[in-house]
Design an enzyme around this catalytic site. Structure first.
Site, PDB file in Angstrom:
ATOM      1  N   LYS A  15       2.368  -1.368   8.254  1.00 37.20           N
ATOM      2  CA  LYS A  15       3.615  -0.977   7.582  1.00 37.20           C
ATOM      3  C   LYS A  15       3.460   0.362   6.865  1.00 37.20           C
ATOM      4  O   LYS A  15       4.282   1.260   7.009  1.00 37.20           O
ATOM      5  CB  LYS A  15       4.010  -2.049   6.562  1.00 37.20           C
ATOM      6  CG  LYS A  15       5.107  -1.617   5.599  1.00 37.20           C
ATOM      7  CD  LYS A  15       5.471  -2.694   4.601  1.00 37.20           C
ATOM      8  CE  LYS A  15       4.627  -2.761   3.377  1.00 37.20           C
ATOM      9  NZ  LYS A  15       4.956  -1.809   2.291  1.00 37.20           N
ATOM     10  N   ASN A  16       2.398   0.478   6.081  1.00 33.77           N
ATOM     11  CA  ASN A  16       2.279   1.666   5.236  1.00 33.77           C
ATOM     12  C   ASN A  16       1.830   2.909   5.997  1.00 33.77           C
ATOM     13  O   ASN A  16       1.745   3.995   5.419  1.00 33.77           O
ATOM     14  CB  ASN A  16       1.359   1.377   4.042  1.00 33.77           C
ATOM     15  CG  ASN A  16       2.033   0.420   3.062  1.00 33.77           C
ATOM     16  OD1 ASN A  16       3.248   0.181   3.146  1.00 33.77           O
ATOM     17  ND2 ASN A  16       1.264  -0.138   2.150  1.00 33.77           N
ATOM     18  N   CYS A  51       9.766  -1.127 -10.176  1.00 36.89           N
ATOM     19  CA  CYS A  51       9.898  -2.296  -9.317  1.00 36.89           C
ATOM     20  C   CYS A  51       9.063  -3.418  -9.905  1.00 36.89           C
ATOM     21  O   CYS A  51       8.476  -3.258 -10.970  1.00 36.89           O
ATOM     22  CB  CYS A  51       9.511  -1.975  -7.886  1.00 36.89           C
ATOM     23  SG  CYS A  51       7.754  -1.890  -7.642  1.00 36.89           S
ATOM     24  N   ARG A  75       5.969   2.825 -11.531  1.00 33.50           N
ATOM     25  CA  ARG A  75       5.846   3.634 -10.328  1.00 33.50           C
ATOM     26  C   ARG A  75       6.607   4.958 -10.374  1.00 33.50           C
ATOM     27  O   ARG A  75       7.549   5.186  -9.602  1.00 33.50           O
ATOM     28  CB  ARG A  75       6.246   2.805  -9.099  1.00 33.50           C
ATOM     29  CG  ARG A  75       5.444   1.533  -9.002  1.00 33.50           C
ATOM     30  CD  ARG A  75       5.753   0.734  -7.779  1.00 33.50           C
ATOM     31  NE  ARG A  75       5.167   1.283  -6.561  1.00 33.50           N
ATOM     32  CZ  ARG A  75       5.291   0.728  -5.373  1.00 33.50           C
ATOM     33  NH1 ARG A  75       5.979  -0.381  -5.230  1.00 33.50           N
ATOM     34  NH2 ARG A  75       4.735   1.271  -4.312  1.00 33.50           N
ATOM     35  N   ASP A 134      -3.374  -4.110  -2.610  1.00 32.73           N
ATOM     36  CA  ASP A 134      -2.502  -4.922  -1.753  1.00 32.73           C
ATOM     37  C   ASP A 134      -3.169  -6.211  -1.266  1.00 32.73           C
ATOM     38  O   ASP A 134      -2.531  -7.013  -0.583  1.00 32.73           O
ATOM     39  CB  ASP A 134      -2.017  -4.097  -0.551  1.00 32.73           C
ATOM     40  CG  ASP A 134      -1.036  -3.016  -0.962  1.00 32.73           C
ATOM     41  OD1 ASP A 134      -0.518  -3.081  -2.095  1.00 32.73           O
ATOM     42  OD2 ASP A 134      -0.785  -2.102  -0.149  1.00 32.73           O
ATOM     43  N   ARG A 193       9.538  -8.036   4.404  1.00 35.81           N
ATOM     44  CA  ARG A 193       9.418  -6.580   4.298  1.00 35.81           C
ATOM     45  C   ARG A 193       8.120  -6.108   4.926  1.00 35.81           C
ATOM     46  O   ARG A 193       8.043  -4.981   5.401  1.00 35.81           O
ATOM     47  CB  ARG A 193       9.409  -6.155   2.830  1.00 35.81           C
ATOM     48  CG  ARG A 193      10.707  -6.373   2.143  1.00 35.81           C
ATOM     49  CD  ARG A 193      10.686  -5.743   0.794  1.00 35.81           C
ATOM     50  NE  ARG A 193      10.305  -4.340   0.912  1.00 35.81           N
ATOM     51  CZ  ARG A 193      10.133  -3.519  -0.113  1.00 35.81           C
ATOM     52  NH1 ARG A 193      10.321  -3.968  -1.324  1.00 35.81           N
ATOM     53  NH2 ARG A 193       9.812  -2.279   0.076  1.00 35.81           N
TER      54      ARG A 193
HETATM   55  N1  EPU Z   1       1.709   7.203  -9.712  1.00 32.30           N
HETATM   56  C1  EPU Z   1       2.043   8.108 -10.690  1.00 32.30           C
HETATM   57  N2  EPU Z   1       2.770   9.212 -10.333  1.00 32.30           N
HETATM   58  C2  EPU Z   1       3.167   9.434  -9.061  1.00 32.30           C
HETATM   59  C3  EPU Z   1       2.831   8.513  -8.064  1.00 32.30           C
HETATM   60  C4  EPU Z   1       2.086   7.392  -8.418  1.00 32.30           C
HETATM   61  O1  EPU Z   1       1.688   7.930 -11.851  1.00 32.30           O
HETATM   62  O2  EPU Z   1       3.831  10.448  -8.811  1.00 32.30           O
HETATM   63  C5  EPU Z   1       0.910   6.006 -10.054  1.00 32.30           C
HETATM   64  C6  EPU Z   1       1.622   4.688  -9.742  1.00 32.30           C
HETATM   65  O3  EPU Z   1       2.493   4.301 -10.767  1.00 32.30           O
HETATM   66  C7  EPU Z   1       0.452   3.742  -9.558  1.00 32.30           C
HETATM   67  C8  EPU Z   1      -0.630   4.648  -8.943  1.00 32.30           C
HETATM   68  O4  EPU Z   1      -0.229   5.980  -9.226  1.00 32.30           O
HETATM   69  O5  EPU Z   1       0.028   3.272 -10.802  1.00 32.30           O
HETATM   70  C9  EPU Z   1      -0.828   4.513  -7.454  1.00 32.30           C
HETATM   71  O6  EPU Z   1       0.427   4.492  -6.803  1.00 32.30           O
HETATM   72  P1  EPU Z   1       0.673   5.135  -5.374  1.00 32.30           P
HETATM   73  O7  EPU Z   1       1.597   6.278  -5.502  1.00 32.30           O
HETATM   74  O8  EPU Z   1      -0.630   5.348  -4.678  1.00 32.30           O
HETATM   75  O9  EPU Z   1       1.465   3.953  -4.660  1.00 32.30           O
HETATM   76  P2  EPU Z   1       2.613   4.159  -3.605  1.00 32.30           P
HETATM   77  O10 EPU Z   1       2.306   5.346  -2.795  1.00 32.30           O
HETATM   78  O11 EPU Z   1       3.930   4.053  -4.275  1.00 32.30           O
HETATM   79  C10 EPU Z   1       1.473   2.829  -1.666  1.00 32.30           C
HETATM   80  C11 EPU Z   1       1.809   1.641  -0.844  1.00 32.30           C
HETATM   81  C12 EPU Z   1       1.717   0.393  -1.705  1.00 32.30           C
HETATM   82  C13 EPU Z   1       0.292   0.297  -2.254  1.00 32.30           C
HETATM   83  C14 EPU Z   1      -0.070   1.574  -3.008  1.00 32.30           C
HETATM   84  C15 EPU Z   1      -1.507   1.617  -3.511  1.00 32.30           C
HETATM   85  C16 EPU Z   1       3.337   2.554   0.782  1.00 32.30           C
HETATM   86  C17 EPU Z   1       4.709   2.619   1.323  1.00 32.30           C
HETATM   87  N3  EPU Z   1       3.153   1.791  -0.293  1.00 32.30           N
HETATM   88  O12 EPU Z   1       2.439   2.872  -2.712  1.00 32.30           O
HETATM   89  O13 EPU Z   1       1.982  -0.709  -0.870  1.00 32.30           O
HETATM   90  O14 EPU Z   1       0.165  -0.800  -3.109  1.00 32.30           O
HETATM   91  O15 EPU Z   1       0.144   2.724  -2.168  1.00 32.30           O
HETATM   92  O16 EPU Z   1      -2.402   1.526  -2.460  1.00 32.30           O
HETATM   93  O17 EPU Z   1       2.418   3.150   1.331  1.00 32.30           O
HETATM   94  C18 EPU Z   1       2.620  -2.911  -0.377  1.00 32.30           C
HETATM   95  O18 EPU Z   1       2.470  -2.642   0.822  1.00 32.30           O
HETATM   96  O19 EPU Z   1       2.806  -4.085  -0.790  1.00 32.30           O
HETATM   97  C19 EPU Z   1       2.593  -1.834  -1.355  1.00 32.30           C
HETATM   98  C20 EPU Z   1       3.091  -1.967  -2.587  1.00 32.30           C
END
Ligand code: EPU
Length: 422
Positions: A22-23, A117, A122, A305, A397
């Site tokens: 998915k990701n 969320c 996030r 995850d 999802r």
């Molecule tokens: N963060 C910030 N600022 C930003 C972006 C992120 O502070 O601009 C923080 C977030 O709040 C969090 C940390 O950085 O505390 C890491 O978040 P990240 O941005 O890496 O997460 P994401 O990109 O929103 C993806 C996956 C998630 C997975 C995370 C961590 C996708 C679509 N989603 O989310 O997947 O948990 O990376 O590996 O790729 C899931 O599949 O269930 C899922 C939630």
């Protein structure tokens, strides 16, 4: 509203075919916006998030659809409306991934700001700061991020390692003038998969798989055909299904190198794990389960995850484990639901202490987010009696036909409409 009804206690045995990740597929779908012409993506899982992303692309004027059981074709030649509206973004945060490619190809993009969320606040500040570093003008207006400008290569050091942030900036940088260096970048396999896909389209990205990505901007990209990598989280979830039921499962069309940290913990828990070229086999038959402590962290460490799923395993293991969540501030929503099934878990800050109990018992429970739902399915497979899991739209999802895959390896699991259970 649909529910899952699971009667636990059967050791699972057999083979499971793992779907595409998915990701990985979500950013790759976003990347199709960079290219005029038809991009073909193979090994696409049939998930609600994929259907939502297809809607996002079509709302912009692209022609995106499933063209095979696991194939999606996107023609992004004519993008008439470079915008991701609130109605779609609120159902899937990953929609933010269209901002980078829209800005790169059209010099403008507008995406609704995703809110918080179930698992945390996030923020997307790193996406925004990175685009500003590349020369974009960003305005936050009426709940939307509006980005404009011609991008130029630059060096950007992320304050926080972010998966989708890295992906968004990679896509923004591929068409920028000059060289971009992204430092403290995420090196999750899904980021690398996107980078390989972009290179197949003619991008020049090096350092793939490391925390420093170097992107030499090119004038244009060309359409490509690309197959998404296997889903490491789906793989780990099914392996834990075998472990928690004392069974034996072979996950096929997957790769051990994507989830070594998880496999090592499962071995420490007492499982026999065999790593093949495109399969992983886990055997827990006749072997007691031992508690395993974990701490989530960016790849290659233990993935957030998989935190909820390993927690389920620990609830019925011998001994006490600590589960420390370092990525998201609110990712223990499954704990009160597990407690309803008889689990013994205490939370203090980011640490959950899990004391194994001899048996869980089936109960009505509520899914709160995607991985929490998977954790409840696992707990239900191990529990005595029937568990009813509500709000399984979260599960849909991210898991492709989970009840069919688990049913095929012996689980007593069925999907019902809520009315049927009244
Ligand atoms: N963060 C910030 N600022 C930003 C972006 C992120 O502070 O601009 C923080 C977030 O709040 C969090 C940390 O950085 O505390 C890491 O978040 P990240 O941005 O890496 O997460 P994401 O990109 O929103 C993806 C996956 C998630 C997975 C995370 C961590 C996708 C679509 N989603 O989310 O997947 O948990 O990376 O590996 O790729 C899931 O599949 O269930 C899922 C939630």
């Amino acid at each position: 509203m649909e529910q899952l009804k699971i009667i636990g206690g059967t050791p699972l045995t057999g083979e499971v075919r793992i779907s595409g990740a998915k990701n990985a597929v979500l950013p790759i779908l976003a990347a199709t916006l960079l290219v005029p012409g038809e991009t073909i993506i193979d090994n696409v899982p049939r998930l609600r998030d994929v259907h939502t992303f297809i809607k996002v692309l079509n709302a912009m004027g692209a022609k995106a659809a499933f063209t095979g059981e696991h194939q999606v074709t996107v023609d992004a030649t004519d993008i008439t409306n470079p915008e991701a509206p609130y109605e779609l973004v609120k159902t899937m945060r990953a929609s933010i991934l269209v901002l980078g490619p829209l800005l790169a190809r059209f010099g403008q993009g507008r995406v609704s700001l995703p809110g918080g969320c179930a698992i945390g606040a996030r923020p997307v500040d790193q996406h925004i700061k990175g685009m500003q570093a590349l020369g974009a003008h960003i305005n936050i207006h009426e709940g939307y991020i509006e980005a404009r400008g011609k991008l130029r290569g630059a060096r950007f050091i992320m304050d926080v390692t972010t998966v989708t942030g890295t992906e968004n900036l990679l896509m923004a940088a591929v068409l920028a003038e000059g060289t971009t260096i992204l430092d403290a970048a995420a090196c999750e396999p899904e980021v690398s998969d996107l980078a390989h896909c972009l290179n197949a389209m003619g991008a020049k990205i090096s350092g793939i798989g490391t925390t420093t990505l170097t992107i030499e901007g090119v004038r244009a990209l060309k359409p490509a055909r690309y197959a998404t990598l296997p889903d490491r989280i789906e793989t780990g979830t099914h392996l834990i299904a075998a472990a928690i039921t004392g069974g034996e499962i072979t996950t096929r069309h997957t790769r051990a190198d994507l989830l070594e940290a998880v496999l090592e913990k499962l071995e420490a828990a007492g499982a026999l794990v065999e790593r093949g070229p495109d399969y992983i086999r886990l055997d827990q038959r006749g072997r007691p389960l031992h508690a395993v402590s974990i701490r989530t962290a960016p790849f290659p460490a233990f993935p957030t995850d998989m935190q909820a799923q390993i927690m389920a395993l620990n609830t019925v293991a011998q001994g006490t484990a600590t589960v420390i969540e370092t990525i998201f501030e609110n990712r223990f929503m499954h704990v009160p639901e597990l407690a309803r099934m008889g689990a013994d878990i205490a939370i203090e800050g980011h640490t959950a202490t899990v004391r194994g109990v001899a048996k869980l018992s089936g109960a009505p429970v509520m899914a709160t987010d995607l991985r929490a739902s998977a954790c409840l399915v696992l707990a239900a497979l191990a529990a005595e009696g029937e568990t009813t899991i509500d709000r399984i739209y979260h599960l849909d999802r991210g898991y492709d036909a989970i009840e069919k895959k688990l049913g095929a390896v012996g689980a007593n699991i069925r999907r019902v409409r809520a009315e049927e259970s009244l």
